[in-house]
Design a protein around this motif. Structure first.
Motif, PDB file in Angstrom:
ATOM      1  N   THR A   1       0.840  -1.197   0.000  1.00  0.00           N
ATOM      2  CA  THR A   1       0.000   0.000   0.000  1.00  0.00           C
ATOM      3  C   THR A   1       0.868   1.238   0.000  1.00  0.00           C
TER       4      THR A   1
ATOM      5  N   LYS B   1      -3.402   3.511   1.261  1.00  0.00           N
ATOM      6  CA  LYS B   1      -4.118   3.549  -0.019  1.00  0.00           C
ATOM      7  C   LYS B   1      -3.548   2.505  -0.973  1.00  0.00           C
ATOM      8  N   PRO B   2      -4.413   1.902  -1.803  1.00  0.00           N
ATOM      9  CA  PRO B   2      -3.941   0.886  -2.739  1.00  0.00           C
ATOM     10  C   PRO B   2      -3.005   1.482  -3.784  1.00  0.00           C
TER      11      PRO B   2
ATOM     12  N   ARG C   1      -5.296  -9.777  -0.553  1.00  0.00           N
ATOM     13  CA  ARG C   1      -4.880  -8.764  -1.524  1.00  0.00           C
ATOM     14  C   ARG C   1      -4.308  -9.434  -2.784  1.00  0.00           C
TER      15      ARG C   1
END
Length: 108
Positions: A7, A12-13, A77
């Motif tokens: 991240t 945040k991605p 993920r």
């Protein structure tokens, strides 16, 4: 776009755009491999700890639960990233190239 296995600022991605052969994509492949290996090792450790005749302490179980949670988040993920890439493959296009010298499915 490929969801990366790490991240950015504030959780945040992060994504990379490309054909999957660039430096960042190769680095992401390496990180995913490390994360999967670590998860496998952690599962072995968990099995050993929980199977012990002496019983695990509360602190050991809490620590284990924390690491398992972190590992599971990483694995989810990876699964989301790989699933999204599979969804992006046009219908009728092979997901994996057929290896040379290996018979196609159903031919042997």
């Amino acid at each position: 776009m490929r969801l990366l296995p790490w991240t950015g600022t504030g959780g945040k991605p992060c994504y990379v755009v490309g054909d999957g052969t660039g430096y960042v994509s190769r680095m992401a492949d390496d990180v995913e491999s490390i994360q999967l290996d670590m998860a496998d090792e952690l599962l072995g450790h968990a099995a050993d700890l929980l199977a012990g005749d002496d019983g695990a302490t509360v602190q050991q179980v809490r620590f284990l639960a924390g690491r398992l949670t972190e590992s599971l988040q990483q694995i989810v993920r990876i699964a989301e990233s790989r699933g999204a890439r599979l969804d992006a493959i046009p219908p009728g296009e092979a997901a994996l190239p057929v290896e040379e010298g290996r018979p196609d499915e159903g031919s042997g």
